[in-house]
Write a protein that holds these residues in place. Structure first.
Motif, PDB file in Angstrom:
ATOM      1  N   UNK A  52      30.082  27.595 -16.258  1.00 40.86           N
ATOM      2  CA  UNK A  52      29.052  26.540 -16.210  1.00 40.86           C
ATOM      3  C   UNK A  52      28.556  26.232 -17.609  1.00 40.86           C
ATOM      4  N   UNK A  53      28.276  27.283 -18.377  1.00 40.51           N
ATOM      5  CA  UNK A  53      27.819  27.067 -19.756  1.00 40.51           C
ATOM      6  C   UNK A  53      28.895  26.369 -20.568  1.00 40.51           C
ATOM      7  N   UNK A  54      30.131  26.741 -20.364  1.00 42.34           N
ATOM      8  CA  UNK A  54      31.236  26.092 -21.065  1.00 42.34           C
ATOM      9  C   UNK A  54      31.306  24.600 -20.742  1.00 42.34           C
ATOM     10  N   UNK A  55      31.076  24.270 -19.469  1.00 45.50           N
ATOM     11  CA  UNK A  55      31.218  22.879 -19.037  1.00 45.50           C
ATOM     12  C   UNK A  55      30.141  21.963 -19.606  1.00 45.50           C
ATOM     13  N   UNK A  56      28.984  22.531 -20.001  1.00 49.23           N
ATOM     14  CA  UNK A  56      27.893  21.696 -20.513  1.00 49.23           C
ATOM     15  C   UNK A  56      28.192  21.130 -21.888  1.00 49.23           C
ATOM     16  N   UNK A  57      29.166  21.719 -22.567  1.00 57.07           N
ATOM     17  CA  UNK A  57      29.484  21.270 -23.926  1.00 57.07           C
ATOM     18  C   UNK A  57      30.203  19.923 -23.866  1.00 57.07           C
ATOM     19  N   UNK A  58      29.728  18.948 -24.609  1.00 51.85           N
ATOM     20  CA  UNK A  58      30.317  17.604 -24.560  1.00 51.85           C
ATOM     21  C   UNK A  58      31.634  17.495 -25.307  1.00 51.85           C
ATOM     22  N   UNK A  59      32.129  18.599 -25.834  1.00 52.72           N
ATOM     23  CA  UNK A  59      33.502  18.564 -26.361  1.00 52.72           C
ATOM     24  C   UNK A  59      34.521  18.564 -25.222  1.00 52.72           C
ATOM     25  N   UNK A  60      34.032  18.815 -23.981  1.00 55.61           N
ATOM     26  CA  UNK A  60      34.897  18.778 -22.799  1.00 55.61           C
ATOM     27  C   UNK A  60      34.926  17.369 -22.221  1.00 55.61           C
TER      28      UNK A  60
END
Length: 466
Positions: free
Chosen positions: A94-102
């Motif tokens: 979930x924390x990974x997905x919040x990054x707008x580099x995704x």
């Protein structure tokens, strides 16, 4: 010398008594017990038998406690596997997905792994057993099927301007609700607006059609609710929504306002009489439970006030299936809380609670990272809540484990002391009995010798007479 007096009678009596004592001593030495029959010590036998019953009970209680300890280890270990690595990994993703580099595509891939982890959590919860007892999924619905009971579920939707998010939350939780309902019977869904006309959905078993209808037809716009009028009309004319004649009708009201009163034509009491025990559930939002009780309490089966919008999708809507099953007498608990009999007497017990640890039960079934940043933050919040729930349950099991360990030590100590006390009452003192054996043997030999002497004296009398 008197011939009418049998000089050997006393000696013979003493011989018989000594022989009896000798036999008793031999019995004690051969058995190891000083009480071999009630005649040996009636009071002592009674006390000893009661103590023996307690000792045997304590021995079994100790085994029960050890089984309880093993079960707790199994349950706590299963929860530990759910918590780490599964829940920890979900939080990480979930924390990974919040990054707008995704990209959106990246987030969809992340969602795929999250969904797989949720299924893994369910697999652990459903597969963790101790002696066939499901220790992580104690509640379940009775199996059913299309040939068992038919349900027509009618959603009465308040789609006025303030209800957009709440309707969306019902839509999100609908799949799980229908899936659970299908385990107990043949379910179809219908819907109608209590605000607008022309928004009816005829009863169908196509869940995708229902979700599409809720999303595209029940669009939240202005208007005035008339909940009771619509409910009364459907009760009078169920065919208007295509409800089956042989089905059980269940009504679910979603609203944030009062149930419309229609004066002298139909009040709440009259509507309650018309419903005649039909199940009616209210999802009341943005008002207090007391408010909805005042408005719907006369005819509603149960009223639910969600803590948040997501509570509707994650808890209220999916878990409504359990409530319906209970009120339709179609559910049972696979396993109640466990009683560990940890003593030799009644009510000396420890209760081990069982919890449902599936993804839906801990509130993470519908989390998503593909919708919006706000929804992702809500997912993170839900995972943190689930983590706290699991941590608390592990702490409870840890405390119970320590409690049972202390109980085990106490039971073994009580058993040891009772065995010692019972031994003093029942067991023979071997040194004392061997000493008594030697004494009885000497007395017996002495009696035999005296009897031989008396016989010789009697023979002498016969010789004098001869």
């Amino acid at each position: 010398m008197r011939i009418r007096y049998n000089q050997g009678l006393f000696t013979q009596n003493r011989y018989n008594q000594t022989n009896t004592d000798l036999n008793k001593t031999l019995n004690k030495l051969s058995s190891g017990y000083k009480i071999n029959q009630a005649a040996d010590d009636a009071a002592g036998l009674s006390i000893s038998e009661k103590m023996r019953a307690q000792i045997r009970g304590l021995e079994q209680a100790a085994e029960n406690i050890q089984d309880g300890l093993s079960l707790i280890n199994t349950a706590e270990g299963g929860i530990g596997q759910i918590q780490n690595p599964n829940l920890v990994r979900i939080r990480e993703l979930i924390i990974k997905s919040t990054n707008d580099t995704n990209t959106q595509e990246d987030r969809e891939k992340i969602q795929l792994e999250i969904d797989a982890l949720k299924r893994g959590i369910d697999d652990i919860a459903e597969g963790t057993e101790f002696n066939t007892i499901k220790v992580l999924t104690p509640e379940e619905l009775k199996p059913g099927g299309p040939n068992e009971k038919k349900f027509d579920i009618v959603f009465l939707i308040d789609d006025s301007g303030t209800m957009a998010t709440d309707i969306q939350m019902v839509t999100q939780g609908l799949s799980t609700f229908v899936e659970k309902m299908r385990t107990i019977g043949d379910v179809q869904i219908a819907s109608t607006s209590v605000v607008h006309t022309g928004r009816d959905l005829m009863s169908t078993n196509d869940i995708d059609a229902v979700k599409h209808h809720l999303k595209n037809k029940h669009v939240a716009t202005g208007g005035v609710t008339s909940t009771e009028k619509h409910l009364s009309d459907i009760v009078d004319n169920p065919s208007k929504l295509g409800l089956r004649t042989d089905s059980e009708k269940i009504y679910v009201i979603l609203s944030d306002t009062n149930s419309e009163e229609f004066g002298t034509d139909l009040d709440n009491t009259s509507l309650a009489n018309k419903l005649n025990g039909t199940q009616v559930y209210v999802f009341g939002v943005r008002n207090s439970e007391q408010f909805f009780n005042n408005e719907y309490g006369e005819y509603a089966t149960e009223i639910f006030v969600p803590k948040s919008a997501s509570d509707i999708s994650e808890n209220l809507t999916p878990n409504l299936a359990h409530v319906i099953a209970e009120n339709s007498d179609l559910s049972h608990k696979l396993q109640k809380d466990l009683i560990i009999q940890g003593g030799a007497n009644e009510f000396q017990q420890t209760i081990i609670p069982l919890y449902d640890n599936r993804s839906n039960a801990i509130g993470i079934n519908s989390i998503t990272v593909t919708e919006s940043y706000e929804m992702t933050m809500e997912a993170l919040r839900r995972v943190d809540i689930a983590n706290n729930i699991l941590t608390e349950r592990r702490a409870i099991y840890g405390a119970l484990y320590n409690r049972l360990e202390h109980s085990y030590n106490n039971v073994k100590n009580a058993e040891e002391q009772l065995i010692n006390a019972e031994s003093l009452i029942r067991d023979a003192d071997m040194a004392k009995e061997i000493t008594k054996l030697n004494k009885d043997q000497i007395l017996l030999q002495s009696s035999q010798s005296m009897m031989a002497q008396i016989n010789q004296m009697s023979q002498g009398i016969l010789e004098i007479l001869g």
